[in-house]
Design a protein around this motif. Structure first.
Motif, short mmCIF file in Angstrom:
data_model
loop_
_atom_site.label_atom_id
_atom_site.label_comp_id
_atom_site.label_asym_id
_atom_site.label_seq_id
_atom_site.Cartn_x
_atom_site.Cartn_y
_atom_site.Cartn_z
N HIS A 111 6.86 -0.17 -6.74
CA HIS A 111 6.75 -0.07 -5.43
C HIS A 111 7.54 0.99 -4.71
O HIS A 111 6.97 1.12 -3.41
CB HIS A 111 6.19 -1.39 -4.39
CG HIS A 111 4.93 -2.15 -5.50
ND1 HIS A 111 4.59 -2.65 -6.15
CD2 HIS A 111 3.75 -2.53 -4.36
CE1 HIS A 111 3.73 -2.91 -6.41
NE2 HIS A 111 2.65 -3.07 -4.51
N LEU A 112 8.87 0.54 -4.85
CA LEU A 112 9.90 1.62 -3.87
C LEU A 112 9.56 2.73 -4.63
O LEU A 112 10.21 3.55 -4.14
CB LEU A 112 11.43 0.83 -4.31
CG LEU A 112 12.04 0.79 -3.42
CD1 LEU A 112 12.26 1.15 -1.49
CD2 LEU A 112 13.54 0.74 -4.15
N LEU A 113 9.53 2.88 -5.83
CA LEU A 113 9.34 4.53 -6.73
C LEU A 113 8.40 4.89 -5.84
O LEU A 113 8.38 6.53 -5.72
CB LEU A 113 9.29 4.14 -7.48
CG LEU A 113 10.94 3.92 -8.37
CD1 LEU A 113 10.71 3.74 -10.16
CD2 LEU A 113 11.78 5.31 -8.18
N GLN A 114 7.22 4.08 -5.81
CA GLN A 114 5.77 5.30 -4.91
C GLN A 114 6.30 5.59 -3.34
O GLN A 114 5.90 6.10 -2.69
CB GLN A 114 4.45 3.69 -5.19
CG GLN A 114 3.30 4.79 -4.33
CD GLN A 114 2.48 3.52 -4.84
OE1 GLN A 114 1.52 3.90 -5.75
NE2 GLN A 114 2.21 2.55 -3.90
N PHE A 115 6.41 3.57 -2.47
CA PHE A 115 7.02 3.74 -1.34
C PHE A 115 7.53 5.39 -0.89
O PHE A 115 7.79 6.14 0.02
CB PHE A 115 7.80 2.92 -0.42
CG PHE A 115 8.15 3.01 0.40
CD1 PHE A 115 7.42 3.00 1.52
CD2 PHE A 115 9.89 3.71 0.67
CE1 PHE A 115 7.63 2.90 2.90
CE2 PHE A 115 9.59 3.69 2.57
CZ PHE A 115 8.60 3.43 3.59
N ALA A 116 8.73 5.81 -2.07
CA ALA A 116 9.81 6.84 -1.92
C ALA A 116 9.26 8.25 -1.97
O ALA A 116 9.35 9.02 -2.49
CB ALA A 116 11.32 6.75 -3.10
N SER A 161 5.24 -11.55 -1.09
CA SER A 161 5.80 -11.73 -0.23
C SER A 161 6.09 -10.10 -0.25
O SER A 161 6.18 -10.05 0.86
CB SER A 161 7.27 -11.80 -0.56
OG SER A 161 7.95 -11.10 -1.05
N THR A 162 5.94 -8.80 -1.08
CA THR A 162 5.48 -7.91 -1.30
C THR A 162 4.52 -7.53 -0.53
O THR A 162 4.96 -6.86 0.82
CB THR A 162 5.54 -7.17 -2.44
OG1 THR A 162 6.41 -7.48 -3.19
CG2 THR A 162 5.41 -5.47 -2.18
N PRO A 167 1.86 -4.79 4.06
CA PRO A 167 0.35 -5.37 3.61
C PRO A 167 -0.34 -3.93 3.22
O PRO A 167 -1.39 -4.16 2.53
CB PRO A 167 -0.52 -6.20 5.11
CG PRO A 167 0.79 -5.87 6.16
CD PRO A 167 1.84 -5.52 5.19
N GLN A 168 -0.14 -2.99 3.27
CA GLN A 168 -0.99 -1.70 3.69
C GLN A 168 -0.98 -1.05 2.08
O GLN A 168 -1.55 -0.43 1.85
CB GLN A 168 -0.10 -0.35 4.82
CG GLN A 168 1.57 0.29 4.10
CD GLN A 168 2.34 -1.13 4.97
OE1 GLN A 168 2.57 -2.06 4.92
NE2 GLN A 168 3.65 -0.39 5.21
N LEU A 169 -0.10 -1.53 1.56
CA LEU A 169 0.21 -1.61 -0.41
C LEU A 169 -0.53 -2.38 -1.08
O LEU A 169 -0.63 -2.20 -2.37
CB LEU A 169 1.34 -2.37 -0.63
CG LEU A 169 3.18 -1.68 0.19
CD1 LEU A 169 4.06 -1.54 -0.97
CD2 LEU A 169 3.04 0.00 -0.04
N MET A 170 -0.79 -3.89 0.46
CA MET A 170 -1.80 -4.29 -0.93
C MET A 170 -3.15 -3.45 -1.35
O MET A 170 -4.16 -2.69 -0.34
CB MET A 170 -2.21 -5.36 0.17
CG MET A 170 -3.38 -6.95 -0.76
SD MET A 170 -4.15 -8.41 0.14
CE MET A 170 -2.35 -8.93 1.67
N PRO A 171 -4.03 -4.24 -2.59
CA PRO A 171 -4.90 -3.17 -3.28
C PRO A 171 -6.50 -3.73 -3.03
O PRO A 171 -6.05 -4.66 -1.75
CB PRO A 171 -4.90 -3.62 -5.07
CG PRO A 171 -4.11 -4.90 -4.55
CD PRO A 171 -2.97 -4.36 -3.77
N ASP A 172 -7.01 -2.88 -3.22
CA ASP A 172 -8.27 -3.01 -2.39
C ASP A 172 -8.70 -3.58 -3.45
O ASP A 172 -10.28 -4.07 -3.80
CB ASP A 172 -9.10 -1.67 -2.22
CG ASP A 172 -10.92 -2.45 -1.17
OD1 ASP A 172 -11.12 -3.66 -0.73
OD2 ASP A 172 -11.71 -2.05 -1.31
N ASP A 173 -8.78 -5.21 -3.65
CA ASP A 173 -9.33 -6.43 -4.91
C ASP A 173 -9.70 -7.38 -4.15
O ASP A 173 -8.16 -8.56 -3.42
CB ASP A 173 -7.83 -5.96 -6.09
CG ASP A 173 -8.85 -7.33 -7.39
OD1 ASP A 173 -8.29 -7.75 -7.25
OD2 ASP A 173 -9.13 -6.59 -7.66
N ALA A 174 -9.86 -8.15 -4.14
CA ALA A 174 -10.49 -9.65 -3.36
C ALA A 174 -9.53 -10.86 -3.84
O ALA A 174 -9.73 -11.48 -2.95
CB ALA A 174 -12.21 -9.85 -3.53
#
Length: 202
Positions: A111-116, A161-162, A167-174
């Motif tokens: 997630h850090l790599l994707q953010f960067a 916690s991530t 929350p913008q990183l949360m996938p669209d998965d119920a």
């Protein structure tokens, strides 16, 4: 004596939440500290013994434990009756250890790599990527409500916690959204979050 060095609204917040969920707040002295923040604010606190000036850092009778997954494992092993860990010999011990390690070794790094916006074949070959990490969560939560087994564990608090912070990183998965909500909506988690915001504001 247990001392937790804690910077409000940082990675150590999830340790404070775990402590509250375990019901051991009276056993842990909370020492507020400053850390360098990504926005340039804050700074290293000379009173924080962490070798890199970070949090969390747990002290116990002279021993120092750093890194969130290590601190969580230490606390849940120290208090096995609180049911947030899985003690040695428990059928879910292997899964518990694996999820704790996976968070630090895979989930947060990708997630850090994707953010960067960083990518390289060597990174994806070693760590995989966010879709692969999300797929692992989806597979686990398709079988049960929690990561390790049929009950909440420190691993759920750690991994979710991530999405609590970003929350913008949360996938669209119920299933993942429901799991994060189950983790973060618990009374102890909500109370600590509110207290931490107040500390940060002060």
């Amino acid at each position: 004596m247990l001392i937790l060095h804690h910077a409000p609204q940082s990675r150590s917040t999830r340790i404070v939440q775990l402590i509250a969920e375990m019901g051991i707040e009276a056993e842990v002295e909370l020492r507020l500290t400053q850390i360098p923040r990504m926005d340039g604010s804050g700074g290293r606190d000379p009173g924080n013994p962490h070798p890199e000036g970070k949090v969390p850092l747990l002290e116990h009778d002279g021993a120092q434990i750093s890194e969130s997954n290590a601190v969580m494992l230490y606390l849940t092993d120290l208090y096995p009756d609180t049911a947030l860990g899985r003690p040695v010999g428990h059928p879910s011990r292997g899964a518990y250890l694996s999820w704790l390690a996976w968070y630090g070794n895979v989930f947060e790094p990708v997630h850090l790599l994707q953010f960067a916006q960083l990518s390289h074949p060597a990174l994806s070959a070693s760590l995989r990527d966010v879709p692969a990490a999300v797929a692992r969560l989806q597979a686990a939560l398709a079988e049960r409500d929690w990561l390790v087994d049929d009950h909440l564990s420190a691993a759920d608090i750690l991994v979710s916690s991530t999405y609590g912070w970003l929350p913008q990183l949360m996938p669209d998965d119920a299933r993942i959204r429901d799991w994060v909500d189950r983790c973060l909506s618990r009374p102890a988690m909500r109370r600590v979050s509110a207290e931490d915001k107040a500390r940060a504001g002060a």
